[in-house]
Scaffold this motif. Structure first.
Motif, PDB file in Angstrom:
ATOM      1  N   UNK A 320       4.095   5.238  16.052  1.00  0.00           N
ATOM      2  CA  UNK A 320       4.068   4.029  15.218  1.00  0.00           C
ATOM      3  C   UNK A 320       3.119   4.186  14.039  1.00  0.00           C
ATOM      4  N   UNK A 321       2.157   5.094  14.153  1.00  0.00           N
ATOM      5  CA  UNK A 321       1.212   5.348  13.072  1.00  0.00           C
ATOM      6  C   UNK A 321       1.794   6.307  12.038  1.00  0.00           C
ATOM      7  N   UNK A 322       2.619   7.236  12.488  1.00  0.00           N
ATOM      8  CA  UNK A 322       3.060   8.326  11.624  1.00  0.00           C
ATOM      9  C   UNK A 322       4.135   7.923  10.626  1.00  0.00           C
ATOM     10  N   UNK A 323       4.905   6.871  10.962  1.00  0.00           N
ATOM     11  CA  UNK A 323       6.070   6.547  10.140  1.00  0.00           C
ATOM     12  C   UNK A 323       5.973   5.146   9.543  1.00  0.00           C
ATOM     13  N   UNK A 324       6.189   5.057   8.251  1.00  0.00           N
ATOM     14  CA  UNK A 324       6.158   3.772   7.561  1.00  0.00           C
ATOM     15  C   UNK A 324       7.320   2.882   7.969  1.00  0.00           C
ATOM     16  N   UNK A 325       8.418   3.479   8.401  1.00  0.00           N
ATOM     17  CA  UNK A 325       9.609   2.697   8.767  1.00  0.00           C
ATOM     18  C   UNK A 325       9.728   2.491  10.268  1.00  0.00           C
ATOM     19  N   UNK A 326       8.644   2.756  11.011  1.00  0.00           N
ATOM     20  CA  UNK A 326       8.701   2.629  12.466  1.00  0.00           C
ATOM     21  C   UNK A 326       9.069   1.196  12.843  1.00  0.00           C
ATOM     22  N   UNK A 327      10.197   1.041  13.553  1.00  0.00           N
ATOM     23  CA  UNK A 327      10.664  -0.256  14.046  1.00  0.00           C
ATOM     24  C   UNK A 327      10.858  -1.273  12.922  1.00  0.00           C
ATOM     25  N   UNK A 328      11.271  -0.792  11.749  1.00  0.00           N
ATOM     26  CA  UNK A 328      11.496  -1.684  10.608  1.00  0.00           C
ATOM     27  C   UNK A 328      12.895  -1.483  10.020  1.00  0.00           C
ATOM     28  N   UNK A 329      13.440  -2.556   9.470  1.00  0.00           N
ATOM     29  CA  UNK A 329      14.694  -2.475   8.743  1.00  0.00           C
ATOM     30  C   UNK A 329      14.444  -1.826   7.382  1.00  0.00           C
ATOM     31  N   UNK A 330      15.533  -1.468   6.702  1.00  0.00           N
ATOM     32  CA  UNK A 330      15.417  -0.741   5.427  1.00  0.00           C
ATOM     33  C   UNK A 330      14.570  -1.485   4.399  1.00  0.00           C
ATOM     34  N   UNK A 331      14.689  -2.809   4.370  1.00  0.00           N
ATOM     35  CA  UNK A 331      13.987  -3.579   3.339  1.00  0.00           C
ATOM     36  C   UNK A 331      12.547  -3.921   3.751  1.00  0.00           C
ATOM     37  N   UNK A 332      12.138  -3.474   4.935  1.00  0.00           N
ATOM     38  CA  UNK A 332      10.826  -3.867   5.460  1.00  0.00           C
ATOM     39  C   UNK A 332       9.760  -2.788   5.305  1.00  0.00           C
ATOM     40  N   UNK A 333      10.077  -1.730   4.581  1.00  0.00           N
ATOM     41  CA  UNK A 333       9.070  -0.693   4.387  1.00  0.00           C
ATOM     42  C   UNK A 333       9.239  -0.074   3.005  1.00  0.00           C
ATOM     43  N   UNK A 334       8.191   0.611   2.584  1.00  0.00           N
ATOM     44  CA  UNK A 334       8.169   1.227   1.263  1.00  0.00           C
ATOM     45  C   UNK A 334       7.843   2.709   1.419  1.00  0.00           C
ATOM     46  N   UNK A 335       8.609   3.589   0.778  1.00  0.00           N
ATOM     47  CA  UNK A 335       8.347   5.026   0.903  1.00  0.00           C
ATOM     48  C   UNK A 335       6.965   5.404   0.384  1.00  0.00           C
ATOM     49  N   UNK A 336       6.475   6.560   0.835  1.00  0.00           N
ATOM     50  CA  UNK A 336       5.195   7.053   0.335  1.00  0.00           C
ATOM     51  C   UNK A 336       5.356   7.619  -1.076  1.00  0.00           C
ATOM     52  N   UNK A 337       4.279   8.135  -1.614  1.00  0.00           N
ATOM     53  CA  UNK A 337       4.284   8.588  -3.014  1.00  0.00           C
ATOM     54  C   UNK A 337       5.237   9.740  -3.265  1.00  0.00           C
ATOM     55  N   UNK A 338       5.655  10.414  -2.185  1.00  0.00           N
ATOM     56  CA  UNK A 338       6.607  11.520  -2.330  1.00  0.00           C
ATOM     57  C   UNK A 338       8.031  11.090  -2.006  1.00  0.00           C
ATOM     58  N   UNK A 339       8.207   9.811  -1.737  1.00  0.00           N
ATOM     59  CA  UNK A 339       9.534   9.309  -1.409  1.00  0.00           C
ATOM     60  C   UNK A 339       9.893   9.438   0.063  1.00  0.00           C
ATOM     61  N   UNK A 340       8.934   9.849   0.882  1.00  0.00           N
ATOM     62  CA  UNK A 340       9.205  10.054   2.307  1.00  0.00           C
ATOM     63  C   UNK A 340       8.803   8.866   3.165  1.00  0.00           C
ATOM     64  N   UNK A 341       9.078   8.975   4.453  1.00  0.00           N
ATOM     65  CA  UNK A 341       8.794   7.873   5.388  1.00  0.00           C
ATOM     66  C   UNK A 341       7.490   8.076   6.149  1.00  0.00           C
ATOM     67  N   UNK A 342       6.809   9.191   5.934  1.00  0.00           N
ATOM     68  CA  UNK A 342       5.565   9.469   6.637  1.00  0.00           C
ATOM     69  C   UNK A 342       4.417   8.627   6.076  1.00  0.00           C
TER      70      UNK A 342
END
Length: 635
Positions: A320-342
């Motif tokens: 749950x710490x490693x991923x920005x999209x952990x347990x979230x819908x597409x509109x509920x998270x924002x990619x990191x500065x490289x465009x990834x989900x980490x």
């Protein structure tokens, strides 16, 4: 009116610079409530971080909980630290911080984030305490690195202290002092090398099992005071048993007295709800990019290793710490500065955590509960890994339990489920977990998952444990599994110890005791448990008979073991197994022994013939018991 708060500080300029840079990992020596003497007067020095506060008063039973009586002084350096010495305050004093915030002038009462002791929930005050204790584990600590290294047996008994055993006369959980006798003796009797406690840091809500913390630096008052918890640690160390604590840096609850909006602002939690709020657990997520928060968390990990002589930390919910999209819908998270989900801040935090822990303490381990395929979790930071010592093997757990649920007649069609783990076993330093999460929420107990009649269910359970202990990797078993609980785990009641009056349940307990002995005695089962050099298939493709056979190896080739597992209730006689050398085959363990509740199907000493089989020059014909595991040694 402010009174009797003397200007005093434990912080040097260097401390402040480290804190603001996120590099101060001994903050418990500075923040919190410290008993001391200043200018000949005994009292307590208080320090708290609250940069958005307009004023902070220490309120407690020493001043009738009156706001404004004892106001702390804010430091001049912009660090946001409030501090001061209050004469006359003693050990055992209950207190909180009353904070007036710059945000809408809101007034909040908060427990001390660095409190060493807390009131018994549902009460929420902090308690002035000390950590004075005369440790008796010097010998253990000096040799711990030899017991805790990755080439040693690592057999972990996972415990929820509140429900392991109850004092039935008084209908209450055991105290730390009582556990120092009963629990320590039991873990020693069973032969486990380590015990792992579900979180013992103070938590407000029993049904959370301790995974939502409000007192990160305080062992829960449910079972006693800090010194009594130290006595429990000492008792385990006296018997050579390591202690691992579950640690929760992934999230914290919104309870009003806790860390949430501590000074009226998003101080510990990330201000963006896409990164600061956990939808599954309805809790708050730490702001891993804020330097002072990183210092708080790493200091907390160090605190338990330093002040309580803990031997390892099992870090909860790492995925749950490693991923920005952990347990979230597409509109509920924002990619990191490289465009990834980490979550780059969390990754950086975990690496720094492990560097500090391994750099400062000899012979400890950190273990990640990480359920995804994130790479190199248990590889060194300087090689690009996260730096953990081990990682839970969630894939093995899931596939194995799914396989064992199936009626043996269908297992021949699912051979890949039980062999698949070996395709990735050595990509990480894996610990095989059969944890508390697998025996709750309608999943059934481990015994309750097993198919067949009563005899077959227990035979399947013995087979599961035997397969687990002969599979590469460390082992973790949740309490109650060793007595064959029928019911799911209930945090509010004791384990069903009365079951041990029945021979089948007693047999499971004896089997696990012997498996622990086998694991410790046989170098082939632990010396290379995290290395591909320590494992070799004999045959993984006998799906018709649902049989697996493989070799476990230690540093000395003479220590090699032959393991054969039969996942059906049929006795297989004259079963040919290809072998690596000549000699005699001696059975050293059999999960079907009568003392375990089995049928007693055994092998006498067998001569190895020079007949090719399984692509090897030698072979022997063995008998494989029903739903059984047999371990052989070549003499």
């Amino acid at each position: 009116m402010k009174k009797e708060v003397q200007v005093h500080s434990l912080f040097s300029d260097f401390d402040i610079s480290l804190f603001r840079a996120g590099k101060h990992f001994r903050l418990y020596e500075k923040f919190g409530a410290h008993l001391m003497e200043v200018n000949g007067e005994k009292g307590v020095y208080f320090a708290v971080w609250a940069p958005s506060a307009k004023s902070i008063s220490v309120i407690g039973d020493f001043n009738y909980w009156l706001e404004g009586e004892h106001q702390l002084n804010v430091r001049w350096d912009g660090s946001g630290i409030w501090e001061g010495f209050i004469p006359g305050v003693e050990k055992g004093t209950k207190y909180k911080y009353k904070i007036q915030s710059h945000h809408n002038d809101m007034v909040i009462e908060k427990a001390d984030p660095y409190a060493l002791s807390c009131e018994h929930p549902p009460n929420t005050a902090s308690i002035v305490w000390d950590l004075d204790y005369k440790w008796k584990d010097k010998k253990y600590m000096s040799t711990r690195k030899d017991k805790n290294s990755l080439d040693q047996p690592f057999s972990i008994y996972e415990v929820h202290l509140g429900s392991w055993r109850k004092n039935m006369d008084e209908n209450r959980s055991l105290t730390y002092t009582e556990m120092a006798d009963e629990l320590v003796g039991y873990v020693k009797e069973m032969g486990f090398t380590h015990v792992e406690f579900m979180p013992i840091m103070e938590y407000p809500y029993d049904p959370s099992w301790g995974y939502q913390l409000t007192g990160y630096f305080a062992p829960t008052s449910r079972f006693g005071n800090p010194q009594e918890f130290m006595q429990l640690m000492d008792a385990f160390h006296k018997e050579g048993i390591g202690v691992i604590l579950d640690w929760v840096p992934s999230h914290f609850p919104e309870d009003k007295h806790g860390l949430g909006q501590f000074d009226g602002s998003h101080l510990y939690e990330h201000p963006d709800p896409r990164k600061g709020y956990h939808p599954d657990w309805k809790s708050l997520i730490f702001n891993y990019g804020r330097n002072e928060v990183r210092s708080f968390l790493i200091s907390n990990a160090v605190f338990w290793l330093d002040k309580y002589h803990v031997d390892g930390l099992r870090v909860d919910a790492v995925a749950s710490m490693l991923y920005l999209d952990y347990s979230r819908e597409d509109h509920e998270w924002e990619p990191n500065e490289h465009g990834g989900r980490e979550n780059l801040d969390a990754i950086s935090f975990l690496r720094e955590l492990n560097k500090e822990v391994y750099g400062s303490f000899e012979g400890v381990q950190t273990i990640a509960e990480e359920s995804t395929s994130f790479p190199m979790v248990s590889r060194p930071v300087d090689l690009g890994g996260l730096g953990f010592g081990m990682k839970w093997m969630m894939g093995w757990m899931h596939d194995t339990l799914e396989y064992f649920k199936k009626d043996p007649i269908y297992r021949q069609y699912h051979q890949n489920d039980i062999t698949f783990s070996m395709t990735y076993t050595f990509t990480e330093n894996f610990a095989l977990p059969l944890s508390h999460d697998e025996v709750v929420y309608g999943k059934h107990s481990l015994l309750g998952r097993m198919p067949g009649d009563e005899w077959q269910r227990f035979a399947n359970l013995r087979l599961l444990y035997s397969y687990m202990f002969t599979h590469p990797g460390a082992k973790l078993l949740f309490m109650g599994a060793e007595i064959g609980q029928y019911e799911e785990w209930n945090y509010n009641t004791s384990l069903d110890w009365h079951l041990l009056q029945d021979d089948y349940h007693k047999g499971v307990k004896e089997l696990l005791t012997d498996l622990n002995k086998l694991y410790k005695k046989q170098p082939a089962l632990h010396e290379k448990q995290f290395s591909a050099e320590g494992f070799e298939w004999i045959a993984y493709d006998d799906s018709k008979n649902s049989v697996l056979s493989f070799i476990r190896k230690g540093k000395d080739p003479k220590d090699s073991l032959i393991i054969v597992c039969n996942f059906t209730p049929s006795v297989l006689t004259d079963y040919s197994v290809g072998l690596p050398a000549s000699g005699k085959l001696k059975e050293i363990f059999n999960s079907d022994e009568k003392k375990y509740g089995g049928s007693g199907t055994k092998n006498k000493s067998l001569k190895i013939e020079k007949e090719e089989f399984h692509g090897r020059d030698h072979s022997a014909e063995i008998t494989i018991p029903p739903l059984g595991t047999v371990v052989f040694k070549i003499l």
